[in-house]
Design a protein around this motif. Structure first.
Motif, PDB file in Angstrom:
ATOM      1  N   TYR A  37      18.295  73.705   7.037  1.00 47.47           N
ATOM      2  CA  TYR A  37      16.692  73.253   7.533  1.00 47.47           C
ATOM      3  C   TYR A  37      16.679  71.757   7.203  1.00 47.47           C
ATOM      4  N   ASN A  38      15.919  70.926   7.792  1.00 49.47           N
ATOM      5  CA  ASN A  38      15.290  69.808   7.250  1.00 49.47           C
ATOM      6  C   ASN A  38      13.645  69.954   7.653  1.00 49.47           C
ATOM      7  N   VAL A  39      12.981  69.455   6.791  1.00 45.45           N
ATOM      8  CA  VAL A  39      11.620  69.616   6.925  1.00 45.45           C
ATOM      9  C   VAL A  39      10.771  68.622   7.446  1.00 45.45           C
ATOM     10  N   GLN A  69      21.709  66.506  19.763  1.00 43.79           N
ATOM     11  CA  GLN A  69      22.630  66.422  19.222  1.00 43.79           C
ATOM     12  C   GLN A  69      23.038  65.137  18.440  1.00 43.79           C
ATOM     13  N   ASP A  70      23.669  64.938  17.398  1.00 44.86           N
ATOM     14  CA  ASP A  70      23.625  63.978  16.943  1.00 44.86           C
ATOM     15  C   ASP A  70      25.419  63.530  16.700  1.00 44.86           C
ATOM     16  N   HIS A  71      25.668  62.438  16.108  1.00 42.39           N
ATOM     17  CA  HIS A  71      27.023  62.026  15.759  1.00 42.39           C
ATOM     18  C   HIS A  71      27.000  61.483  14.241  1.00 42.39           C
ATOM     19  N   PHE A  78      11.231  64.946  11.056  1.00 44.30           N
ATOM     20  CA  PHE A  78      12.052  64.862  12.193  1.00 44.30           C
ATOM     21  C   PHE A  78      13.373  64.220  11.746  1.00 44.30           C
ATOM     22  N   GLY A  79      14.525  64.367  12.491  1.00 46.98           N
ATOM     23  CA  GLY A  79      15.730  63.840  12.290  1.00 46.98           C
ATOM     24  C   GLY A  79      15.611  62.345  12.737  1.00 46.98           C
ATOM     25  N   ASP A  80      16.487  61.708  12.061  1.00 47.48           N
ATOM     26  CA  ASP A  80      16.646  60.243  12.382  1.00 47.48           C
ATOM     27  C   ASP A  80      18.031  59.972  12.684  1.00 47.48           C
ATOM     28  N   PRO A  81      18.619  59.620  13.724  1.00 40.86           N
ATOM     29  CA  PRO A  81      17.817  59.133  15.043  1.00 40.86           C
ATOM     30  C   PRO A  81      17.142  60.156  15.885  1.00 40.86           C
ATOM     31  N   GLU A  82      17.160  61.423  15.826  1.00 38.66           N
ATOM     32  CA  GLU A  82      17.161  62.415  16.813  1.00 38.66           C
ATOM     33  C   GLU A  82      15.635  62.186  17.303  1.00 38.66           C
ATOM     34  N   CYS A  83      14.640  61.886  16.271  1.00 38.04           N
ATOM     35  CA  CYS A  83      13.357  61.585  16.660  1.00 38.04           C
ATOM     36  C   CYS A  83      13.159  60.794  17.841  1.00 38.04           C
TER      37      CYS A  83
HETATM   38  N1  GLY Z   1      20.240  62.615  11.536  1.00 33.64           N
HETATM   39  C1  GLY Z   1      20.297  63.660  10.624  1.00 33.64           C
HETATM   40  C2  GLY Z   1      19.117  63.644   9.823  1.00 33.64           C
HETATM   41  O1  GLY Z   1      17.964  63.192  10.112  1.00 33.64           O
HETATM   42  O2  GLY Z   1      19.035  64.438   8.844  1.00 33.64           O
END
Ligand code: GLY
Ligand code: AMP
Length: 422
Positions: A283-285, A210-212, A287-292
């Motif tokens: 969708y994103n294709v 989960q992000d903020h 990794f998430g930043d900062p989820e990664c």
């Molecule tokens: N933190 C959201 C993203 O990478 O799209």
């Protein structure tokens, strides 16, 4: 294996850190990288927009595998050029990257394959879009179709707000990205991010986070690229993960293959967990930043063979092991972000990494040999713990040791999960 990593953010620092631990790695290059990534890779100056130059570099340095971090080069077709030159690559083709590059494209796939998502319509002119909004009423969501750096979405609580957002899009606030608009039903629930590798034919669930997104404590203020994250997301129970795989990921994978554009890379599904179950927001294709960053802290398996299996279609032959301990990251950003901010402000001290605690670099650079902040989101202070609360305490203790006057961070990362732990 000789690997080239493309990108320069906190996400890529986390990937570089993890790739560097692989026994299968012989040499790691990063373009353009950052001072944190330089601890694990040889940085190279390469024009990423010039795909032929990237191929030429791969030939010169006998690169076996390219890992692409951000979405823009994927949407621009870097994976296609590399594959055509017989270089293995982690990341989808331009056609498959439309899942992130065009919200309308994704919505059409959802409609065709009965994937749960908010009801929607696509528009290429303001009068029709406005008539639709007036007929539907608020709350309603207005989205620029294309890539708008996370700023193209308005969750409108009133019809007037939605009408203004439509004007913004068609008057060019998001450039080309706003030439088409998607209007979508408002989904009520808790958001979660789901990450899943795909090689075109097989899918391997990774983990949840989960992000903020808002800049301020209590989820207030403007949207950002993300001010912090934690993994796993408590709302993503085993049942929700299984339903997400069956109802969202697998039909998308099948749909992409049937359309002649099999998806290879990572699905980053933004979900709303509603009363009905998981529904797809986007969708994103990549990794998430900062989820990664939090995912890499929890991944026990070697990352390199997992990513490589996406590229060569053998994802059914690998598995991923995860630590049960949650990880949490706090983003330190330049004062003023997401608005304008001063560049090249000095970072005079960073704490040493500890067991399960690490500072990833995002927008940092070196000026006359000294570390400076060059971007909006600058450092990702990351820690693990037995609980989210413990991970949070450890991350904030580490953040307190960073000496950077122009930096700020949210103080409440993880609040939702910590509430649940009580
Ligand atoms: N933190 C959201 C993203 O990478 O799209
Ligand atoms: P997106 O760029 O599509 O992820 O949207 C940005 C944010 O807007 C999401 O993270 C959600 O918080 C919110 N959002 C997007 N679509 C919807 C929706 N249909 N209903 C409610 N909130 C939404």
């Amino acid at each position: 294996m000789r690997v080239l990593l493309i990108g320069s953010g906190g996400r890529e620092h986390a990937l570089a850190w993890k790739l560097a631990q692989s026994p299968e790695l012989t040499e790691l290059f990063a373009a353009p990288g950052n001072p944190g990534i330089a601890g694990h890779a040889t940085l190279v100056t390469l024009d990423i927009d010039n795909h032929d130059a990237v191929v030429a570099f791969c030939r010169e340095r006998a690169i076996d595998f390219v890992v692409v971090g951000p979405e823009a080069p994927l949407v621009a077709g870097i994976a296609d050029t590399l594959r055509a030159a017989s270089v293995a690559v982690f990341g989808p083709s331009a056609a498959a990257a439309q899942l992130e590059g065009s919200k309308g494209f994704t919505k059409d796939i959802c409609a065709r394959y009965d994937i749960p998502t908010g009801a929607y319509q696509r528009f290429n002119n303001a009068p029709k879009a406005k008539a639709y909004v007036r007929a539907q009423g608020a709350p309603i969501v207005v989205k620029a179709d294309g890539l708008a750096a996370g700023k193209g979405v308005t969750v409108a609580m009133t019809v007037d707000e939605a009408l203004a957002a439509i004007d913004d899009c068609f008057e060019g606030a998001f450039g080309e990205a706003g030439a088409e608009v998607v209007i979508e039903a408002y989904l009520d629930g808790e958001e979660a991010s789901f990450f899943c590798l795909c090689d075109g034919k097989h899918a391997l669930a990774l983990a949840t986070a989960q992000d903020h997104k808002r800049v301020g404590d209590g989820d207030t203020g403007p949207n950002t690229g993300g001010m912090g994250a934690y993994s796993p997301a408590p709302v993503m129970t085993q049942e929700m993960v299984e339903r997400t795989m069956k109802e969202i990921i697998e039909p998308t994978m099948r749909g992409m293959a049937e359309s002649g554009h099999p998806f290879s890379g990572v699905f980053f599904a933004g979900l709303m967990i509603t009363a009905k179950g998981p529904e797809l927001i986007e969708y994103n294709v990549r990794f998430g930043d900062p989820e990664c960053q939090v995912l890499m802290m929890r991944l026990k398996s070697d990352l390199l063979p997992l990513l490589y299996a996406c590229a060569n279609g053998t994802l059914d032959q690998v598995t991923a092991e995860w630590s049960d301990d949650p990880a949490l990251t706090v983003v330190m950003a330049s004062k003023g972000y997401p608005g304008s901010y001063a560049k090249n402000t000095p970072i005079s001290a960073l704490p040493a990494d500890g067991e399960g605690a690490k500072v990833f670099h995002a927008g940092t650079g070196l000026k006359d040999g000294a570390l400076v902040a060059t971007g909006g989101r600058v450092l990702n202070v990351t820690a693990t713990g037995k609980t989210v609360r413990e991970a949070k305490e450890r991350a904030y203790a580490l953040a307190g040791k960073v000496k950077w006057e122009n930096g700020f961070y949210r103080n409440d990362i993880g609040w939702r999960a910590i509430e649940r732990e009580k």
